[in-house]
Design a protein around this motif. Sequence first.
Motif, PDB file in Angstrom:
ATOM      1  N   PRO A 160       2.783  38.815  41.631  1.00 54.35           N
ATOM      2  CA  PRO A 160       1.934  38.919  42.824  1.00 54.35           C
ATOM      3  C   PRO A 160       0.983  37.736  42.967  1.00 54.35           C
ATOM      4  N   LEU A 178       2.190  43.641  50.709  1.00 55.38           N
ATOM      5  CA  LEU A 178       1.381  44.823  50.397  1.00 55.38           C
ATOM      6  C   LEU A 178       1.965  45.588  49.215  1.00 55.38           C
ATOM      7  N   SER A 179       3.281  45.765  49.201  1.00 52.14           N
ATOM      8  CA  SER A 179       3.898  46.523  48.108  1.00 52.14           C
ATOM      9  C   SER A 179       3.766  45.792  46.775  1.00 52.14           C
ATOM     10  N   VAL A 180       3.871  44.475  46.798  1.00 49.26           N
ATOM     11  CA  VAL A 180       3.738  43.703  45.563  1.00 49.26           C
ATOM     12  C   VAL A 180       2.307  43.776  45.046  1.00 49.26           C
ATOM     13  N   ASN A 181       1.331  43.709  45.945  1.00 47.25           N
ATOM     14  CA  ASN A 181      -0.068  43.717  45.532  1.00 47.25           C
ATOM     15  C   ASN A 181      -0.592  45.111  45.227  1.00 47.25           C
ATOM     16  N   ALA A 182      -0.014  46.132  45.822  1.00 48.82           N
ATOM     17  CA  ALA A 182      -0.524  47.488  45.650  1.00 48.82           C
ATOM     18  C   ALA A 182       0.171  48.253  44.533  1.00 48.82           C
ATOM     19  N   ARG A 183       1.171  47.668  43.933  1.00 48.65           N
ATOM     20  CA  ARG A 183       1.898  48.409  42.911  1.00 48.65           C
ATOM     21  C   ARG A 183       1.006  48.627  41.691  1.00 48.65           C
ATOM     22  N   PHE A 214       4.680  43.977  54.737  1.00 51.73           N
ATOM     23  CA  PHE A 214       4.890  45.146  53.878  1.00 51.73           C
ATOM     24  C   PHE A 214       5.318  44.733  52.473  1.00 51.73           C
ATOM     25  N   PHE A 215       6.105  43.670  52.367  1.00 56.67           N
ATOM     26  CA  PHE A 215       6.511  43.185  51.045  1.00 56.67           C
ATOM     27  C   PHE A 215       5.294  42.736  50.245  1.00 56.67           C
TER      28      PHE A 215
END
Length: 191
Positions: free
Chosen positions: A5, A77-82, A74-75
């Motif tokens: 990320p 966000l998903s990488v940073n929010a995992r 969205f990609f």
Amino acid sequence: MNALPAGLNRVVAFLVAVAMIVVGAAAIAWELKVTWVRDRIADIDASWFDRAPDAGWWVYVLAGIAVGGIVIGFFLLSVNARPRKIGDVELPGSDSSGTLAVSPGKIANAVADDLAHHRLVSSTRSKAVDDRKRKLLEITVIADPTTSFDDLLPVVENAQRQIRGALPGSDLRARILIHLEKSKGSTQRVS
């Protein structure tokens, strides 16, 4: 933040920064009447901008840009929010007959619970995280603002010794944060 990320964020920030610098520099050069920039912009067919929205492909290009932007957003966000949780840590004594492992989160909770029972500590929070390929037990110790840091230091050092003793030879490290809570009724403001 993990390496992936962090690397993606840096690449995206770099590309956006380069685009903004180029557009900004071109705008400044246009205002300063730089001949080279004005010649390049004069070569652009201005009537194309009037004709393009009437072309059949225009809606598809706009839709593609919108969908692409949403997918990239969205990609990111998903990488940073995992979750940055770490898996079990293997303990000494593991061999071909079996593996001894412990959950770092449970160790963090146990140490935080032990610290919470100390007379100088009001409360604690804990978590086990992967921070840029470093496995950390992050424990936040919350104490009264009148508590001396020098009094809290031996308590925190003892907690770190407990963690090192529980995980000899492990690459798991402790990060203990001391937070002195705001006293009730205080109107003092730090600027």
